[in-house]
Enzyme design. Structure first.
Site, PDB file in Angstrom:
ATOM      1  N   ASP A  42      -5.965   1.276  -2.075  1.00  0.00           N
ATOM      2  CA  ASP A  42      -6.923   1.492  -1.297  1.00  0.00           C
ATOM      3  C   ASP A  42      -7.882   0.117  -1.116  1.00  0.00           C
ATOM      4  O   ASP A  42      -7.767  -0.889  -0.077  1.00  0.00           O
ATOM      5  CB  ASP A  42      -7.914   2.565  -0.224  1.00  0.00           C
ATOM      6  CG  ASP A  42      -6.875   3.776   0.239  1.00  0.00           C
ATOM      7  OD1 ASP A  42      -5.789   3.628   0.273  1.00  0.00           O
ATOM      8  OD2 ASP A  42      -7.944   4.600  -0.090  1.00  0.00           O
ATOM      9  N   HIS A  80       1.039  -1.448  -0.336  1.00  0.00           N
ATOM     10  CA  HIS A  80       0.011  -0.094   0.061  1.00  0.00           C
ATOM     11  C   HIS A  80       0.935   1.571   0.325  1.00  0.00           C
ATOM     12  O   HIS A  80       0.343   2.006  -1.041  1.00  0.00           O
ATOM     13  CB  HIS A  80      -0.696   0.190   1.699  1.00  0.00           C
ATOM     14  CG  HIS A  80      -1.909   1.247   0.949  1.00  0.00           C
ATOM     15  ND1 HIS A  80      -2.373   2.165   1.920  1.00  0.00           N
ATOM     16  CD2 HIS A  80      -2.610   1.522   0.379  1.00  0.00           C
ATOM     17  CE1 HIS A  80      -2.992   3.196   2.370  1.00  0.00           C
ATOM     18  NE2 HIS A  80      -3.417   2.927   0.975  1.00  0.00           N
TER      19      HIS A  80
END
EC number: 3.1.1.4
Length: 146
Positions: free
Chosen positions: A120, A75
């Site tokens: 996300d 991420h």
């Protein structure tokens, strides 16, 4: 004006001044926390991910300690790619949907918003799949994340 009215007015002004000094949470990070809750069906509060391993939370270094920490590194790297494209990932708001099978990006036409939403959603789904090891929460990063 009555003294009681002045006191109420003063209290309101002081409250507003105090509220103005609270820094706002970047909108995207709020959305990301909702995506995490959607993906894990509320089984773990999002604050559990804010200080986990070497990469979950602010910053990151070294080798991820486990699968969940690898999700956080991926991420972080995804946000890094977004920044290279000229996007502001922590500030990019987007539209998403929380369905039975987890979160999805929807109706996003702007490239940056789409890219960040994809980062996300994939991270939230990765978090939901990865085991959570309590021993890796709030670790000594100076020792374990070289």
């Amino acid at each position: 004006m009555y003294p009681a009215h002045l006191l109420v007015l003063l209290a309101v002004c002081v409250s507003l001044l105090g509220a103005a000094s609270i820094p706002p949470q970047p909108l995207n990070l709020v959305q990301f926390s909702y995506l995490i809750q959607c993906a894990n069906h509320g089984s773990r509060a999002t604050w559990h991910y804010t200080d986990y391993g070497c990469y979950c939370g602010k910053g990151g270094s070294g080798t991820p300690v486990d699968e969940l920490d690898r999700c956080c590194k991926i991420h972080d790297d995804c946000y890094g790619e977004a920044e290279k494209k000229g996007c502001y990932p922590k500030m990019s708001a987007y539209d998403y949907y929380c369905g039975e099978n987890g979160p999805y990006c929807r109706n996003i036409k702007k490239e940056c918003q789409r890219f960040v939403c994809d980062c996300d959603v994939e991270a939230a789904k990765c978090f939901a799949r990865a085991p959570y090891n309590d021993a890796n929460w709030n670790i000594d990063t100076k020792k374990r994340c070289q």
